[in-house]
Structures are given as structure tokens and as C-alpha cells.
Design a protein around this motif. Structure first.
Motif, PDB file in Angstrom:
ATOM      1  N   LEU A  60       5.041   8.722  -1.660  1.00 32.60           N
ATOM      2  CA  LEU A  60       4.604   7.166  -0.806  1.00 32.60           C
ATOM      3  C   LEU A  60       5.167   6.576   1.050  1.00 32.60           C
ATOM      4  N   GLU A  61       5.496   8.133   1.240  1.00 34.11           N
ATOM      5  CA  GLU A  61       4.956   7.520   2.610  1.00 34.11           C
ATOM      6  C   GLU A  61       3.314   8.424   3.087  1.00 34.11           C
ATOM      7  N   SER A  62       3.459   9.118   2.679  1.00 34.13           N
ATOM      8  CA  SER A  62       1.468   9.413   2.945  1.00 34.13           C
ATOM      9  C   SER A  62       0.776   8.525   3.081  1.00 34.13           C
ATOM     10  N   GLN A  63       1.091   7.368   2.092  1.00 33.70           N
ATOM     11  CA  GLN A  63       0.152   5.582   1.718  1.00 33.70           C
ATOM     12  C   GLN A  63       0.277   5.503   3.353  1.00 33.70           C
ATOM     13  N   PRO A  64      -1.306   5.290   3.174  1.00 33.88           N
ATOM     14  CA  PRO A  64      -1.664   3.677   4.843  1.00 33.88           C
ATOM     15  C   PRO A  64      -0.457   3.128   5.116  1.00 33.88           C
ATOM     16  N   ILE A  65      -0.326   2.542   4.112  1.00 28.50           N
ATOM     17  CA  ILE A  65       0.317   0.967   4.576  1.00 28.50           C
ATOM     18  C   ILE A  65       1.752   1.560   4.566  1.00 28.50           C
ATOM     19  N   SER A  66       2.265   2.206   4.562  1.00 26.04           N
ATOM     20  CA  SER A  66       3.222   3.234   5.131  1.00 26.04           C
ATOM     21  C   SER A  66       3.533   3.437   6.515  1.00 26.04           C
ATOM     22  N   HIS A  67       2.456   4.083   6.512  1.00 23.74           N
ATOM     23  CA  HIS A  67       2.349   5.496   7.987  1.00 23.74           C
ATOM     24  C   HIS A  67       1.935   3.136   8.824  1.00 23.74           C
ATOM     25  N   ALA A  68       1.895   2.383   8.787  1.00 22.19           N
ATOM     26  CA  ALA A  68       1.462   1.039   9.692  1.00 22.19           C
ATOM     27  C   ALA A  68       2.175   0.613   9.836  1.00 22.19           C
ATOM     28  N   LEU A  69       3.297   0.545   8.577  1.00 23.84           N
ATOM     29  CA  LEU A  69       4.531  -0.159   8.928  1.00 23.84           C
ATOM     30  C   LEU A  69       5.819   0.880   9.595  1.00 23.84           C
ATOM     31  N   PHE A  70       5.320   2.239   9.181  1.00 24.73           N
ATOM     32  CA  PHE A  70       5.862   3.053   9.820  1.00 24.73           C
ATOM     33  C   PHE A  70       6.144   2.513  11.813  1.00 24.73           C
ATOM     34  N   ASN A  71       4.636   2.782  11.833  1.00 24.41           N
ATOM     35  CA  ASN A  71       3.910   2.805  13.492  1.00 24.41           C
ATOM     36  C   ASN A  71       4.707   1.367  13.575  1.00 24.41           C
ATOM     37  N   LEU A  72       4.660  -0.078  13.583  1.00 27.86           N
ATOM     38  CA  LEU A  72       4.838  -0.973  13.419  1.00 27.86           C
ATOM     39  C   LEU A  72       6.526  -1.201  14.188  1.00 27.86           C
ATOM     40  N   LEU A  73       7.194  -1.081  13.015  1.00 26.25           N
ATOM     41  CA  LEU A  73       7.955  -0.566  13.335  1.00 26.25           C
ATOM     42  C   LEU A  73       9.186  -0.438  14.914  1.00 26.25           C
ATOM     43  N   ALA A  74       7.942   1.800  15.294  1.00 24.68           N
ATOM     44  CA  ALA A  74       8.516   1.899  16.074  1.00 24.68           C
ATOM     45  C   ALA A  74       8.144   1.175  17.249  1.00 24.68           C
ATOM     46  N   SER A  75       6.765   1.257  17.447  1.00 25.96           N
ATOM     47  CA  SER A  75       6.879  -0.198  18.172  1.00 25.96           C
ATOM     48  C   SER A  75       7.251  -0.986  18.793  1.00 25.96           C
ATOM     49  N   THR A  76       7.370  -2.121  17.535  1.00 27.81           N
ATOM     50  CA  THR A  76       8.785  -2.843  17.966  1.00 27.81           C
ATOM     51  C   THR A  76      10.277  -2.480  18.423  1.00 27.81           C
ATOM     52  N   SER A  77      10.718  -1.017  17.998  1.00 24.46           N
ATOM     53  CA  SER A  77      11.772  -1.057  18.207  1.00 24.46           C
ATOM     54  C   SER A  77      12.132  -0.718  20.062  1.00 24.46           C
ATOM     55  N   GLU A  78      10.738   0.138  20.132  1.00 26.93           N
ATOM     56  CA  GLU A  78      10.082   0.641  21.523  1.00 26.93           C
ATOM     57  C   GLU A  78      10.340  -0.607  22.711  1.00 26.93           C
ATOM     58  N   ARG A  79      10.414  -1.727  22.242  1.00 25.28           N
ATOM     59  CA  ARG A  79       8.945  -2.523  23.240  1.00 25.28           C
ATOM     60  C   ARG A  79       7.904  -2.076  23.582  1.00 25.28           C
ATOM     61  N   ARG A  80       7.417  -1.568  22.748  1.00 25.97           N
ATOM     62  CA  ARG A  80       5.757  -1.466  23.128  1.00 25.97           C
ATOM     63  C   ARG A  80       4.892  -2.028  22.925  1.00 25.97           C
ATOM     64  N   TYR A  81       4.760  -3.379  23.584  1.00 29.45           N
ATOM     65  CA  TYR A  81       4.020  -5.004  23.901  1.00 29.45           C
ATOM     66  C   TYR A  81       2.790  -4.556  23.684  1.00 29.45           C
ATOM     67  N   GLU A  82       2.501  -3.639  24.195  1.00 25.70           N
ATOM     68  CA  GLU A  82       1.164  -3.778  23.837  1.00 25.70           C
ATOM     69  C   GLU A  82       0.447  -2.732  23.016  1.00 25.70           C
ATOM     70  N   LYS A  83       1.374  -2.177  22.493  1.00 25.91           N
ATOM     71  CA  LYS A  83       1.247  -1.846  20.867  1.00 25.91           C
ATOM     72  C   LYS A  83       0.774  -3.186  19.666  1.00 25.91           C
ATOM     73  N   ILE A  84       2.464  -3.344  19.657  1.00 29.84           N
ATOM     74  CA  ILE A  84       2.658  -4.036  18.283  1.00 29.84           C
ATOM     75  C   ILE A  84       1.497  -5.134  18.064  1.00 29.84           C
ATOM     76  N   TYR A  85       0.687  -5.929  18.768  1.00 27.63           N
ATOM     77  CA  TYR A  85      -0.367  -6.945  18.296  1.00 27.63           C
ATOM     78  C   TYR A  85      -0.859  -6.011  17.449  1.00 27.63           C
ATOM     79  N   VAL A  86      -1.675  -4.888  18.113  1.00 27.44           N
ATOM     80  CA  VAL A  86      -2.652  -3.786  17.820  1.00 27.44           C
ATOM     81  C   VAL A  86      -2.203  -3.349  16.244  1.00 27.44           C
ATOM     82  N   ARG A  87      -1.223  -3.235  16.050  1.00 26.58           N
ATOM     83  CA  ARG A  87      -0.107  -2.133  14.900  1.00 26.58           C
ATOM     84  C   ARG A  87      -0.235  -3.516  13.800  1.00 26.58           C
TER      85      ARG A  87
END
Length: 305
Positions: A159-186
Motif C-alpha cells: 500500500l505504500e507503493s500506491q500513488p495516493i500514499s506517496h502523495a499523502l507522504f509528500n504533503l505531510l512532509a512539506s507541512t511538517s517542514e513548513r515548505r510553503y512553496e510545495k504544500i499547495y502543489v502537493r
């Protein structure tokens, strides 16, 4: 020619011979005729045997009804909670369901009775993402990031390999790091991944789209409040990065909160008045700002082109 008739026996010898001839059985032909007649007479006396008509099988194939697993059964409840904005209850219900299945599988493994449960309705089934995806987004809306990360870390590799799982991982990482320029795209990528991940009969795309939109809205509101408190002046480009807005969108929202804007220098001066939203344990605004911001931001979320 026909000879004269045979005279009747007269002597004792002739009489004995005649008696012996009379005791001889009839010819085979006569016996066969008698034997053939007897079954016919017997058949006439018997009652006819009732023959039941042959029932033709129904040509209509039976539709196999598949049993639903716990994730599929619970998804409508999560969708209803999401539509009501009951995010705390949503994460509580989803967490209990996911943990119950995990604990059940652990018990079955310990008892050496795990046969097909994992594939049929266990933690490896793709329908588990019907629970995990709303769970993670619910935590993001509540700004509760550690349990969101833990929920994703519980997923098996399949299930980690599913695209939706990857997308959620990326969004969570950007939010945790406060990477504002990536949060909205992700956040947009999460919605696109949900559209590609389809389980027939379940409107995952609509639920994920609504939750993602609410997350982006909530995150923008909190970010705007922090900017109002932290800065006395901000360049337009910085505000665009923090809020994920175009220049026109950033100016429209900021001026609604009484931020002044110098078009020549492209500098904002955040307002320190009571109309600036203040964050405590949630998002709160001044007397006239929240409704205005909500009406503007609701049409801008995930539409930054």
C-alpha cells in the motif's frame, strides 16, 4: 387330394395312443402367443405410473454477493463525518477501526490461524486506504502531525507503493517542514492521486477532495494569522509563497483584512488592529474578517493558476 376321414379309435391300443397325443404340450408358436398375451392383459390391469415433469434449471445466473470488509463498511461513516466537519470524531473512528484490524491479525498470527484473512479483508487490502487517507487528512486539518505520520508508517509495502500514499507522504512532509512553496502543489497531487485510485462503489475522490480543500483553507488561515502577528511589512512575492496565491488573489485577501498595500513598492503592511485573525487553539478572526476570508478563499483553494 384329401383322403378319407380317419376312423375313431376303437381298439384299446388306439385309445391309449390317442390319450398320449392329447397329453403332449402345445406347439412353441402357441406358447409364444399365450405368453405374449399375458403381459398385455397384466399391463391393462396395472395402474399407469405417474411421471413427474422435468424441471428445467433457471438460466439466469446468480450474482455473487461479496462480503464487505471493515474498511468498506466504515467508509460511509467517515464520509458523513467529513461532510459535517467532525474531524476529531473522524480520526477517532478511523483510528479505532484500523487498530482493531491490525490487532486482530496479530492475534491470528500468534495463534497460527491466519489463512486468507490478510488478503481478503486485512491490512494489505487496497480498501484500507479508504480509512487511512481520510485519517491522515483529518489529522492534517487538526494540525496533529505525529499521529498522521504514524498512520502512514503502519501501511505495508504493497500500500505504500500506491500513488495516493506517496502523495499523502509528500504533503505531510512539506507541512511538517513548513515548505510553503510545495504544500499547495502537493495538496493538488493528493486530489489527482485520489482520482486515479478507484474502488467501485466508493466516492473516495469526492471525500478526499473535500478534506484536502478544507486542509488548505485551514492552513492558509493559520498562516495568514501568523504573518499578521510576526511581520510589520511583507513583499508581495513572500505573501504569495506563504499563501499559495497569485498576486491578484493575495492582494484581494490581504486588503479584506485591512492590510495596506503599496502598489509601487509591492509591499504589504499587515494590520495590527482587531480585525486581524488571531490563532489560539483553532482559527479565530476579528469581528468582520472570518466570513469574508472564507468566502474569498473557498473559491481560490487548489486553483492558483
Amino acid at each position: 387330394m384329401t383322403g378319407p376321414p380317419t376312423p375313431p379309435p376303437s381298439s384299446a391300443l388306439e385309445i391309449q395312443d390317442a390319450q398320449r397325443e392329447a397329453s403332449v404340450p402345445p406347439p412353441a408358436a402357441a406358447q409364444s402367443e399365450t405368453t405374449a398375451a399375458e403381459p398385455a392383459d397384466h399391463a391393462q390391469n396395472e395402474e399407469p405410473i405417474a411421471v413427474e415433469p422435468t424441471v428445467q434449471p433457471d438460466s439466469t445466473p446468480e450474482v455473487a454477493t461479496q462480503s464487505l470488509n471493515v474498511y468498506q463498511l466504515l467508509f460511509p461513516t467517515l464520509a458523513d463525518l467529513a461532510s459535517k466537519g467532525s474531524y476529531r470524531e473522524l480520526v477517532d473512528v478511523a483510528e479505532r477501526a484500523d487498530w482493531n484490524v491490525c490487532l486482530l491479525i496479530l492475534c491470528l498470527v500468534c495463534l497460527n490461524t491466519l489463512i486468507i484473512f490478510t488478503q481478503a479483508e486485512g491490512d494489505h487490502h487496497p480498501s484500507r486506504l479508504l480509512i487511512i487517507a481520510p485519517l491522515v487528512l483529518g489529522y492534517l486539518i487538526l494540525d496533529d502531525l505525529p499521529p498522521a505520520r504514524f498512520a502512514l508508517s503502519r501501511l505495508p509495502r504493497s500500500l505504500e507503493s500506491q500513488p495516493i500514499s506517496h502523495a499523502l507522504f509528500n504533503l505531510l512532509a512539506s507541512t511538517s517542514e513548513r515548505r510553503y512553496e510545495k504544500i499547495y502543489v502537493r495538496a493538488e497531487q493528493v486530489v489527482l492521486a485520489a482520482q486515479a485510485f478507484q474502488i467501485p462503489g466508493y466516492e473516495l475522490t469526492a471525500v478526499i477532495g473535500a478534506l484536502t480543500t478544507n486542509f488548505v483553507d485551514t492552513f492558509r488561515r493559520k498562516t495568514f494569522a501568523l504573518l499578521s502577528k510576526a511581520y510589520s511589512s511583507l513583499p508581495l512575492s513572500v505573501v504569495q509563497t506563504y499563501l499559495g496565491f497569485t498576486a491578484e488573489q493575495a492582494i484581494s485577501v490581504a486588503t479584506e483584512f485591512n492590510w495596506s498595500y503599496d502598489a509601487q513598492t509591492q509591499i504589504f503592511a499587515p494590520s495590527a488592529s482587531g480585525s486581524t485573525p488571531v490563532v489560539t487553539n483553532g482559527f479565530r478572526s476579528g469581528p468582520s474578517s472570518l466570513a469574508t476570508f472564507g468566502s474569498l478563499a473557498s473559491g481560490l483553494i487548489l486553483d492558483t493558476d
